[in-house]
Motif scaffolding. Structure first.
Motif, PDB file in Angstrom:
ATOM      1  N   VAL A 124      16.298   1.076 -17.863  1.00 34.68           N
ATOM      2  CA  VAL A 124      15.673  -0.074 -17.048  1.00 34.68           C
ATOM      3  C   VAL A 124      14.538   0.262 -16.258  1.00 34.68           C
ATOM      4  CG1 VAL A 124      17.879  -1.389 -17.081  1.00 34.68           C
ATOM      5  CG2 VAL A 124      17.273   0.020 -15.225  1.00 34.68           C
ATOM      6  N   VAL A 125      13.630  -0.593 -16.000  1.00 35.55           N
ATOM      7  CA  VAL A 125      12.610  -0.413 -14.979  1.00 35.55           C
ATOM      8  C   VAL A 125      12.827  -1.529 -13.824  1.00 35.55           C
ATOM      9  CG1 VAL A 125      10.187  -0.494 -14.483  1.00 35.55           C
ATOM     10  CG2 VAL A 125      10.957   0.577 -16.539  1.00 35.55           C
ATOM     11  N   VAL A 126      12.776  -0.812 -12.521  1.00 38.77           N
ATOM     12  CA  VAL A 126      12.868  -1.607 -11.345  1.00 38.77           C
ATOM     13  C   VAL A 126      11.538  -1.424 -10.620  1.00 38.77           C
ATOM     14  CG1 VAL A 126      14.034  -2.505  -9.339  1.00 38.77           C
ATOM     15  CG2 VAL A 126      15.247  -1.546 -11.572  1.00 38.77           C
ATOM     16  N   ASP A 127      10.945  -2.630 -10.061  1.00 43.23           N
ATOM     17  CA  ASP A 127       9.964  -2.624  -9.459  1.00 43.23           C
ATOM     18  C   ASP A 127      10.403  -2.141  -7.771  1.00 43.23           C
ATOM     19  OD1 ASP A 127       7.351  -2.819  -7.669  1.00 43.23           O
ATOM     20  OD2 ASP A 127       6.780  -4.176  -8.939  1.00 43.23           O
ATOM     21  N   VAL A 128      10.106  -1.318  -7.381  1.00 44.93           N
ATOM     22  CA  VAL A 128      10.821  -0.961  -5.935  1.00 44.93           C
ATOM     23  C   VAL A 128       9.518  -1.113  -4.791  1.00 44.93           C
ATOM     24  CG1 VAL A 128      12.251   0.547  -4.494  1.00 44.93           C
ATOM     25  CG2 VAL A 128      12.609   0.245  -6.836  1.00 44.93           C
ATOM     26  N   VAL A 129       9.678  -1.875  -3.849  1.00 39.57           N
ATOM     27  CA  VAL A 129       8.576  -1.932  -2.872  1.00 39.57           C
ATOM     28  C   VAL A 129       8.427  -0.531  -2.146  1.00 39.57           C
ATOM     29  CG1 VAL A 129       7.859  -3.007  -0.619  1.00 39.57           C
ATOM     30  CG2 VAL A 129       9.111  -4.449  -2.441  1.00 39.57           C
ATOM     31  N   GLY A 130       7.212  -0.178  -2.206  1.00 39.31           N
ATOM     32  CA  GLY A 130       6.681   1.083  -1.430  1.00 39.31           C
ATOM     33  C   GLY A 130       6.643   2.155  -2.521  1.00 39.31           C
ATOM     34  N   LEU A 131       7.350   1.877  -3.762  1.00 37.96           N
ATOM     35  CA  LEU A 131       7.448   2.983  -4.823  1.00 37.96           C
ATOM     36  C   LEU A 131       6.548   2.369  -6.099  1.00 37.96           C
ATOM     37  CD1 LEU A 131      10.992   4.299  -4.508  1.00 37.96           C
ATOM     38  CD2 LEU A 131       8.850   5.527  -3.656  1.00 37.96           C
ATOM     39  N   GLY A 132       6.741   0.917  -6.306  1.00 33.95           N
ATOM     40  CA  GLY A 132       6.123   0.677  -7.565  1.00 33.95           C
ATOM     41  C   GLY A 132       7.231   0.629  -8.487  1.00 33.95           C
ATOM     42  N   PRO A 133       6.772   0.580  -9.926  1.00 33.40           N
ATOM     43  CA  PRO A 133       7.834   0.648 -10.976  1.00 33.40           C
ATOM     44  C   PRO A 133       8.555   1.693 -11.264  1.00 33.40           C
ATOM     45  CG  PRO A 133       5.618  -0.374 -11.622  1.00 33.40           C
ATOM     46  CD  PRO A 133       5.390   0.126 -10.338  1.00 33.40           C
ATOM     47  N   VAL A 134       9.780   1.852 -11.113  1.00 33.60           N
ATOM     48  CA  VAL A 134      10.471   3.002 -11.339  1.00 33.60           C
ATOM     49  C   VAL A 134      11.316   3.088 -12.529  1.00 33.60           C
ATOM     50  CG1 VAL A 134      12.565   4.284 -10.265  1.00 33.60           C
ATOM     51  CG2 VAL A 134      10.891   3.108  -8.786  1.00 33.60           C
ATOM     52  N   ARG A 135      11.336   3.973 -13.337  1.00 36.91           N
ATOM     53  CA  ARG A 135      12.239   4.057 -14.745  1.00 36.91           C
ATOM     54  C   ARG A 135      13.600   4.673 -14.425  1.00 36.91           C
ATOM     55  NH1 ARG A 135      11.623   2.957 -20.140  1.00 36.91           N
ATOM     56  NH2 ARG A 135       9.661   2.442 -19.605  1.00 36.91           N
ATOM     57  N   PHE A 136      14.777   4.059 -14.679  1.00 37.19           N
ATOM     58  CA  PHE A 136      15.940   4.643 -14.525  1.00 37.19           C
ATOM     59  C   PHE A 136      16.217   5.170 -16.023  1.00 37.19           C
ATOM     60  CE2 PHE A 136      15.235   2.002 -10.967  1.00 37.19           C
ATOM     61  CZ  PHE A 136      15.721   2.964  -9.822  1.00 37.19           C
ATOM     62  N   CYS A 137      16.917   6.428 -16.089  1.00 33.69           N
ATOM     63  CA  CYS A 137      17.618   6.802 -17.404  1.00 33.69           C
ATOM     64  C   CYS A 137      18.552   8.041 -17.101  1.00 33.69           C
ATOM     65  CB  CYS A 137      16.376   7.037 -18.417  1.00 33.69           C
ATOM     66  SG  CYS A 137      15.469   8.428 -17.883  1.00 33.69           S
TER      67      CYS A 137
END
Length: 265
Positions: A124-137
């Motif tokens: 999944v990809v989550v847009d985290v404030v301060g980091l931008g889009p983050v990919r989790f696997c």
């Protein structure tokens, strides 16, 4: 060595995207309910917007209890590890267990728990404030058995992220907690909740808090309860897991072994 890239299943479609969110807690490689319970209590106090599980959620002595705890969270997302893949494939008879424990763990899952893990996507990809889009696997963006460590060479990291655009990649699988920049991206592993490879005292669970930066966290828990879970439930690996809880391999040892193998199921 099996170098098969166990990536997304055919049913998944495009990677699901969420956010933006302010604070995201990340857990991975849970393996032990007492450790998870302690971490979730600390996560609740942190006031996060979302919890993400980076795989190998139920590959432990108490799968149904683990699902109950995680499914009961107000907001959580899950990605599939090689453990979830094994549970589903062995349950469906498309994979033959190679050890006594590989046969035992899927049997500890109720039909509802198997259905739960069967719905978990590869990433999944989550847009985290301060980091931008983050990919989790779990393993890497291209396969759930690939081993990403603090020493993964820039060339291999560039190759394993070549098909994704996110600048921050969060993985699990190696049970090592780290945060580094490599090949122009940020590589983060929250570490393992219930079976970490570390040099600290027994009874330490590892996880991470994202937003606006990356904060690597540790939580103390009742390790005696974790040691008792295996014998109580009949886990064939209880003795080995107790030994790992008492004296885990060091991060340097795991890193050296992982980089020599690259893939591990």
């Amino acid at each position: 060595m099996d170098t098969t890239l166990y990536g997304p299943r055919a049913w998944e479609g495009p990677t699901r995207r969420y956010g933006p969110l302010r604070r995201v807690a990340v857990v991975s490689d849970v393996h032990a309910v007492p450790a998870l319970t302690a971490v979730l209590a600390e996560i609740e106090r942190a006031g996060v917007d979302l919890v993400v599980s980076c795989g190998d959620l139920t590959w432990g002595a108490e799968p149904d209890r683990t699902v109950e705890l995680m499914a009961g969270l107000p907001r959580a997302l899950f990605v599939r590890g090689n453990g979830e893949r094994a549970v589903v494939d062995i349950h469906r008879g498309v994979r033959r267990p190679s050890t006594e424990r590989e046969a035992w763990v899927p049997r500890q899952h109720s039909d509802a728990s198997v259905a739960f893990v069967a719905r978990i996507p590869f990433s999944v990809v989550v847009d985290v404030v301060g980091l931008g889009p983050v990919r989790f696997c779990h393993g890497s963006p291209r396969g759930d058995t690939e081993l990403v460590t603090p020493a993964t060479p820039a060339e291999r990291f560039a190759a394993l992220t070549a098909d994704v655009e996110e600048a921050v990649i969060v993985t699990g699988h190696t049970h090592l907690q780290f945060d580094r920049t490599v090949a122009g991206r940020r590589s983060v592993n929250p570490g393992s909740v219930g079976l970490p490879f570390h040099e600290g005292p027994p009874g330490t669970a590892f996880w991470a808090l994202l937003g606006p930066d990356v904060e690597l966290r540790q939580t103390s828990y009742d390790v005696d309860a974790a040691r008792a879970a295996g014998p109580r439930t009949g886990d064939p690996a209880a003795e080995r897991i107790t030994a790992l809880l008492n004296a885990p391999p060091t991060p340097a040892e795991i890193t050296s072994d992982a980089e020599a193998r690259v893939f591990s199921d």
